[in-house]
Design a protein around this motif. Structure first.
Motif, PDB file in Angstrom:
ATOM      1  N   PRO A 159       0.822  -1.215   0.000  1.00  0.00           N
ATOM      2  CA  PRO A 159       0.000   0.000   0.000  1.00  0.00           C
ATOM      3  C   PRO A 159       0.855   1.263   0.000  1.00  0.00           C
ATOM      4  CG  PRO A 159      -0.063  -1.059   2.169  1.00  0.00           C
ATOM      5  CD  PRO A 159       0.701  -1.983   1.263  1.00  0.00           C
TER       6      PRO A 159
ATOM      7  N   SER B 176      -5.987   1.471   2.155  1.00  0.00           N
ATOM      8  CA  SER B 176      -5.924   0.463   1.097  1.00  0.00           C
ATOM      9  C   SER B 176      -6.490  -0.872   1.561  1.00  0.00           C
ATOM     10  CB  SER B 176      -4.499   0.335   0.568  1.00  0.00           C
ATOM     11  OG  SER B 176      -3.619   0.260   1.648  1.00  0.00           O
TER      12      SER B 176
ATOM     13  N   MET C  38      -4.785   5.290  -3.641  1.00  0.00           N
ATOM     14  CA  MET C  38      -3.770   4.389  -3.104  1.00  0.00           C
ATOM     15  C   MET C  38      -3.274   3.437  -4.188  1.00  0.00           C
ATOM     16  SD  MET C  38      -4.023   5.526  -0.051  1.00  0.00           S
ATOM     17  CE  MET C  38      -2.746   4.464   0.612  1.00  0.00           C
TER      18      MET C  38
ATOM     19  N   THR D 138      -1.648  -0.240  -4.865  1.00  0.00           N
ATOM     20  CA  THR D 138      -1.718  -1.495  -4.108  1.00  0.00           C
ATOM     21  C   THR D 138      -0.457  -2.338  -4.276  1.00  0.00           C
ATOM     22  OG1 THR D 138      -2.731  -2.648  -5.973  1.00  0.00           O
ATOM     23  CG2 THR D 138      -4.221  -1.600  -4.387  1.00  0.00           C
TER      24      THR D 138
ATOM     25  N   VAL E 279      -6.702   1.682  -5.220  1.00  0.00           N
ATOM     26  CA  VAL E 279      -7.907   1.821  -4.398  1.00  0.00           C
ATOM     27  C   VAL E 279      -8.151   3.316  -4.237  1.00  0.00           C
ATOM     28  CG1 VAL E 279      -8.846   1.532  -2.058  1.00  0.00           C
ATOM     29  CG2 VAL E 279      -7.549  -0.341  -3.109  1.00  0.00           C
TER      30      VAL E 279
END
Ligand code: AMP
Ligand code: MG
Length: 521
Positions: free
Chosen positions: A43, A73, A168, A170, A191
């Protein structure tokens, strides 16, 4: 670490799904299912909205804190968070689609700020839920950048919308077949932490209605009025209150449509599961912004053939969607008349909102009947002559009322030949406008200010978002940050940011991402 207070009314007050396991299923008799986000491997915060962060009480340090990156996340929770996915249905492209639900969105809870504002935090792309219907529950970077940027751009344009706190990364790859043509590719996953007072949709009510579950329908309506329309809570419970509420939903939706038409926004997928009960813009997918004025345009290739959700059709579609909502609410009414009246409120509110938009865009104190024709004639001309909507309207405030010429709108023309051909008609139209100004009480400076605030200098042009996405794919988030910054003040002239206000370059005319988008995200 900042402490957030949560008051999770949606899950505290509405019936939940008793099944704790996370597998795909039909969920009956429940408004939501408890579900944990699926953790991601790496994240990382790629961008955040300073404005939204402040509103929630976060400072820049918080937003860069790896602990919060974990939260945003889906890797960890803070006390008070109780993740859930909401059950809803919807009409997709005119057909009832049954249960849809949050297939990749997971709400973490309803944060209540020190100032008493309620903001539901929701992770989009946080992994599968009971509503994922065979899809992976994830989102790719390109569509997440688009949702992140457009949510904040709309907010600063003054258009009601869900917000975005942060984007975010990932560290994971997601497979997508962008144009559904048998060419799947791995893409970076992302995200978005979305934020709104409510994510309830028209389809939230349609699903229990379709199943004959009037008990759940009743609870959902009472809950929505209580939490999201508290000013109506004092009305006598039952039909009077329900009717007042539906009428207000209609009015808010009408206002939203007028706003989309004002700024040149095309949602792209106005299914009933994508219409907010609060009249917010929700679910940014294959949306687009009008460059050359074309009411028949839709960015969504999935809808290219029929153009159901084309720009000029949006107010009619919203009305149709409200009709589906009315149908869902019908079991709560002995007689459909109050629902018919609600729909009529849409028509009245939309007409008046549209007139307000006309007055603002043309710089008039108020809109007379003749001004509606004036605007209609302009739209026809803009469509014929291939004129950039944003640049043309913005240029109007600089038109010299003593000598109305094309000088201040020159940059709005895409095709020199069409400009030549239609120039006399435009000059004649400008003549009508300045004649109208002469018969309007607004002083010059006020007129200019009114026009400035109705006609943005900057909108999130499709190609600009795509350029930011291309850079992000090369590891450079600078384009996202800069675009976010530009879109914080869309009505101001921003020196050195002229490039963001230019008309769409030729290369972007038919390029994927710039004018063509699909639902694959
Ligand atoms: P949309 O047209 O994007 O609003 O999505 C329609 C429905 O499909 C919603 O129920 C979404 O949650 C679901 N959905 C879209 N993409 C995915 C995905 N990658 N994984 C799971 N569900 C999805
Ligand atoms: Mg949706």
């Amino acid at each position: 670490m900042l402490r957030l207070d949560f008051d999770n009314r949606f899950i505290d007050e509405l019936p939940g799904d008793p099944e704790p396991r996370n597998f795909i299923r039909q969920v009956r008799g429940a408004a939501w299912s408890a579900v944990m986000p699926t953790p991601v491997c790496a994240p990382r915060v790629l961008a955040w909205s300073e404005d939204m962060a402040r509103r929630l009480g976060f400072d820049d340090g918080d937003m860069q804190d790896p602990a919060w990156a974990g939260v945003f996340s889906g890797n960890r929770l803070v006390p008070g968070m109780q993740p859930f996915a909401v059950n809803y249905g919807g009409h997709q492209f005119g057909h009832w689609a049954g249960q849809l639900g949050d297939g990749r969105a997971i709400s973490l809870g309803e944060a209540v700020t020190a100032g008493g504002e309620r903001w539901e935090l929701q992770l989009k792309g946080a992994g599968p839920t009971p509503y994922s219907r065979g899809a992976d529950g994830r989102a790719v970077l390109r569509s997440s950048i688009r949702e992140f940027l457009c949510s904040e751009a709309m907010h600063h344009l003054g258009v009601p919308t869900t917000r975005a706190l942060c984007l975010m990364g990932t560290g994971e790859q997601v497979e997508r077949d962008m144009f559904y043509d048998g060419h799947p590719q791995m893409e970076p996953g992302a995200v978005v932490c979305r934020v709104a007072p409510s994510f309830i949709r028209f389809g939230t009510f349609e699903l229990p209605a379709s199943r004959g579950d009037t008990g759940l329908l009743r609870k959902l309506v009472d809950f929505t009025i209580d939490r999201d329309y508290p000013h109506l809570a004092g009305l006598p419970a039952g039909e009077v209150r329900d009717a007042a509420w539906f009428g207000e939903v209609c009015e808010r939706t009408a206002g939203l449509m007028a706003e989309w038409m004002r700024v040149g926004f095309v949602h792209g997928v106005m299914n009933t599961d994508n219409l907010s009960i609060l009249g917010l813009t929700i679910d940014y997918g294959p949306y687009g912004w009008i460059d050359n004025y074309d009411p028949a345009w839709t960015p969504n290739t999935t809808d290219a053939q029929h153009g159901r959700y084309r720009f000029g059709q949006q107010p009619q579609v919203a009305y149709w969607n409200l009709g589906r909502l009315a149908g869902a609410l019908a079991p709560l009414f002995a007689d459909p008349a109050p629902l018919q009246e609600g729909l009529q409120r849409y028509v009245v509110a939309h007409t008046s909102a549209e007139r307000e938009v006309i007055a603002g865009k043309l710089g008039l104190a108020d809109c007379r009947d003749g001004d509606v024709d004036l605007m209609q004639d302009l739209r026809g001309l803009m469509a014929q002559a291939e004129v950039d909507m944003t640049l043309f309207f913005r240029g109007l405030m600089d038109v010299d009322s003593a000598l109305p010429r094309l000088a201040s709108v020159e940059e709005a023309f895409y095709d020199p030949a069409k400009r030549e051909q239609h120039a006399p008609e435009f000059v004649a139209w400008l003549g009508r406008l300045v004649a109208r100004w002469a018969d309007d009480p607004l002083p010059h400076a006020e007129r200019r200010e009114r026009m400035r605030l109705a006609n943005p200098r900057y909108v999130l042009r499709n190609y600009l978002a795509q350029q930011a996405i291309d850079r992000a794919h090369d590891g450079d988030l600078g384009g996202v940050h800069e675009l976010l910054e530009v879109m914080r003040a869309p009505y101001d002239d921003q020196p050195r940011r002229e490039a963001f206000a230019r008309r769409r370059p030729d290369w972007a005319r038919r390029k994927a991402g710039c004018s063509m988008l699909s639902c694959s995200s």
